[in-house]
Scaffold this active site. Structure first.
Site, mmCIF file in Angstrom:
data_model
loop_
_atom_site.group_PDB
_atom_site.id
_atom_site.type_symbol
_atom_site.label_atom_id
_atom_site.label_comp_id
_atom_site.label_asym_id
_atom_site.label_seq_id
_atom_site.Cartn_x
_atom_site.Cartn_y
_atom_site.Cartn_z
ATOM 1 N N LYS A 114 -51.103 -8.029 61.674
ATOM 2 C CA LYS A 114 -50.670 -6.682 61.272
ATOM 3 C C LYS A 114 -50.822 -5.672 62.405
ATOM 4 O O LYS A 114 -50.060 -4.717 62.506
ATOM 5 C CB LYS A 114 -51.431 -6.216 60.027
ATOM 6 C CG LYS A 114 -51.039 -6.982 58.797
ATOM 7 C CD LYS A 114 -51.211 -6.140 57.560
ATOM 8 C CE LYS A 114 -50.595 -6.837 56.362
ATOM 9 N NZ LYS A 114 -50.760 -6.112 55.122
ATOM 10 N N LYS A 197 -38.529 -17.966 51.935
ATOM 11 C CA LYS A 197 -39.053 -17.498 50.651
ATOM 12 C C LYS A 197 -38.347 -16.210 50.216
ATOM 13 O O LYS A 197 -37.817 -15.478 51.052
ATOM 14 C CB LYS A 197 -40.573 -17.329 50.724
ATOM 15 C CG LYS A 197 -41.072 -15.966 51.163
ATOM 16 C CD LYS A 197 -42.554 -15.784 50.811
ATOM 17 C CE LYS A 197 -42.898 -14.313 50.897
ATOM 18 N NZ LYS A 197 -44.213 -13.943 50.509
ATOM 19 N N LYS A 200 -38.425 -9.288 49.796
ATOM 20 C CA LYS A 200 -37.500 -8.169 50.012
ATOM 21 C C LYS A 200 -37.632 -7.598 51.408
ATOM 22 O O LYS A 200 -36.681 -7.071 51.959
ATOM 23 C CB LYS A 200 -37.634 -7.088 48.954
ATOM 24 C CG LYS A 200 -38.869 -6.280 49.092
ATOM 25 C CD LYS A 200 -39.566 -6.099 47.794
ATOM 26 C CE LYS A 200 -41.033 -5.955 48.026
ATOM 27 N NZ LYS A 200 -41.738 -7.158 48.439
HETATM 28 P P1 ATP Z 1 -42.993 -9.363 51.291
HETATM 29 O O1 ATP Z 1 -41.873 -8.575 50.735
HETATM 30 O O2 ATP Z 1 -43.571 -8.802 52.536
HETATM 31 O O3 ATP Z 1 -42.662 -10.841 51.393
HETATM 32 P P2 ATP Z 1 -44.547 -10.121 49.078
HETATM 33 O O4 ATP Z 1 -43.620 -9.870 47.950
HETATM 34 O O5 ATP Z 1 -44.804 -11.505 49.585
HETATM 35 O O6 ATP Z 1 -44.165 -9.203 50.296
HETATM 36 P P3 ATP Z 1 -47.320 -9.906 48.577
HETATM 37 O O7 ATP Z 1 -48.110 -8.686 48.299
HETATM 38 O O8 ATP Z 1 -47.717 -10.736 49.750
HETATM 39 O O9 ATP Z 1 -45.887 -9.405 48.700
HETATM 40 O O10 ATP Z 1 -47.255 -10.819 47.302
HETATM 41 C C1 ATP Z 1 -47.932 -10.561 46.125
HETATM 42 C C2 ATP Z 1 -48.084 -11.855 45.382
HETATM 43 O O11 ATP Z 1 -46.798 -12.399 45.041
HETATM 44 C C3 ATP Z 1 -48.801 -12.959 46.177
HETATM 45 O O12 ATP Z 1 -49.673 -13.646 45.308
HETATM 46 C C4 ATP Z 1 -47.676 -13.871 46.639
HETATM 47 O O13 ATP Z 1 -48.098 -15.209 46.797
HETATM 48 C C5 ATP Z 1 -46.670 -13.749 45.490
HETATM 49 N N1 ATP Z 1 -45.307 -13.959 45.980
HETATM 50 C C6 ATP Z 1 -44.593 -13.140 46.775
HETATM 51 N N2 ATP Z 1 -43.365 -13.642 47.032
HETATM 52 C C7 ATP Z 1 -43.298 -14.833 46.374
HETATM 53 C C8 ATP Z 1 -42.297 -15.847 46.227
HETATM 54 N N3 ATP Z 1 -41.120 -15.750 46.821
HETATM 55 N N4 ATP Z 1 -42.571 -16.911 45.453
HETATM 56 C C9 ATP Z 1 -43.757 -17.019 44.837
HETATM 57 N N5 ATP Z 1 -44.751 -16.118 44.932
HETATM 58 C C10 ATP Z 1 -44.535 -15.026 45.676
#
Ligand code: ATP
Ligand code: LTN
Length: 335
Positions: A114, A197, A200
């Protein structure tokens, strides 16, 4: 009685990936773990380790709380609260900073990553000390179980180290938490590039992800226009058929049917059309119900009452703990 604690950072809008990978998992734990008290909080103090817009932050805190309840988190079973409303988190966070060494913080992988991203706007001190606050979040409630994803395991290890160090320096004070990795919720993939994955922040087009707040018609269209291969057979194979496998995973998660069972239903199909059409309906209807409950809650007194009550309960535990911690440290004028 065991105690489970977990925090959710209110940065970014919730996606179908967050729902299937995280929110649904919490709801399942709440319904299956016995003899366990649940403390789930919205980690707004963690959000400000990077710059935030204040209107948006406020909205996201409410949004997340409303969505968790709309998705099935039961405020009668779970103490749901906003971190900054329980001041003891910050106080114990400072005490954890005074327990940890700088080298331990600098070694955290998430900090190293970060730090690079924040270089342009300036790296805040709290980005470095963030794991001390996270340790405080956990130790304040003597949590035994802390469900976290892979990326948080290093922070949890540090929490254990800090608890043990404090206990040995000042006398037994904190329960040492166990890492708890629930059966990982499936990783939901990007609808336009199913090798990545669903995220957004890293997607090139809005069609790649579904937001829980997207209009239902748009959600259905996003499913229907998900990228799939040119073969027409429906079966699960993440390497050969990442697109269809992702859709099968979503189908299974929302209907609680096994993938085999779903594959069997479509085994005689000669195109993906009806599979996608039916899945679009399933996802659309599922999210529509969540949105309905979300809309009832978002500007309601009920939501404020739940969060007020949650903070009040959390404060009772937190204050009791802090009295003990302060006395252990000699930060107590009267005996
Ligand atoms: P970003 O938009 O940066 O990818 P994010 O949606 O991954 O952010 P986090 O705060 O890291 O945000 O995720 C919150 C929770 O949601 C975590 O437990 C993460 O494992 C889960 N999560 C996020 N994206 C996915 C996904 N595509 N599939 C399954 N679980 C997810
Ligand atoms: N660091 C976590 C959120 C978080 C948390 C916690 C999780 C803050 N405090 C305490 C479990 C327990 C994250 O970024 N996802």
């Amino acid at each position: 009685m065991k105690r489970l604690v977990s925090g959710i950072k209110p940065t970014g809008e919730l996606t179908l990936g967050n729902y299937i990978g995280a929110i649904q998992q919490f709801v399942k734990l709440q319904d299956t773990l016995e003899d366990t008290e649940f403390f789930i909080f919205i980690a707004d103090l963690h959000a400000i380790t990077t710059p935030q817009d204040k209107q948006l932050l406020r909205k996201r805190v409410r949004d997340i709380a409303a969505f968790y309840i709309a998705c099935g988190l039961d405020p009668h079973k779970v103490t749901l609260f906003v971190q900054s409303e329980v001041m003891e988190h910050a106080l114990l966070g400072y005490i954890m900073e005074s327990t940890a060494y700088i080298g331990e913080m600098e070694r955290m992988i998430q900090f190293k990553e970060k730090k690079q991203k924040e270089k342009a706007t300036g790296v805040r001190t709290s980005l470095l000390t963030y794991p001390a606050l996270m340790a405080a979040d956990i130790l304040l409630y003597d949590a035994n179980l802390v469900p976290v994803g892979e990326d948080q395991r290093q922070h949890l290890e540090l929490t254990r180290t800090l608890a043990e160090r404090f206990n040995s320096q000042y006398g037994d004070t904190f329960a040492v938490p166990e890492g708890y990795t629930p059966k990982v919720g499936a990783k939901i993939k990007n609808l336009q590039d199913p090798t990545k994955k669903m995220s957004k922040s890293e997607a090139e087009t809005e069609k790649a992800y579904i937001l829980l707040l997207d209009p239902v018609a748009q959600i259905k269209n996003k499913i229907k226009s998900a990228v799939t291969d040119s073969d027409t057979k429906i079966y699960f194979d993440e390497k050969k058929k990442p697109g269809i496998s992702n859709l099968l995973t979503i189908y299974s998660a929302l209907t609680e049917r096994s993938i085999e069972d779903i594959v069997k239903q479509y085994e005689n199909e000669t195109s993906y059309a009806s599979f996608k059409q039916e899945l679009a309906e399933i996802v659309g209807n599922h999210i529509e119900k969540i949105q309905k409950r979300y809309l009832e809650l978002i500007n309601s007194k009920e939501l404020d009452e739940i969060l007020d009550k949650g903070a009040e309960t959390a404060r009772l535990y937190a204050r009791r703990k802090m009295t003990k911690v302060l006395s252990r440290l000699g930060l107590q004028r009267k005996k």
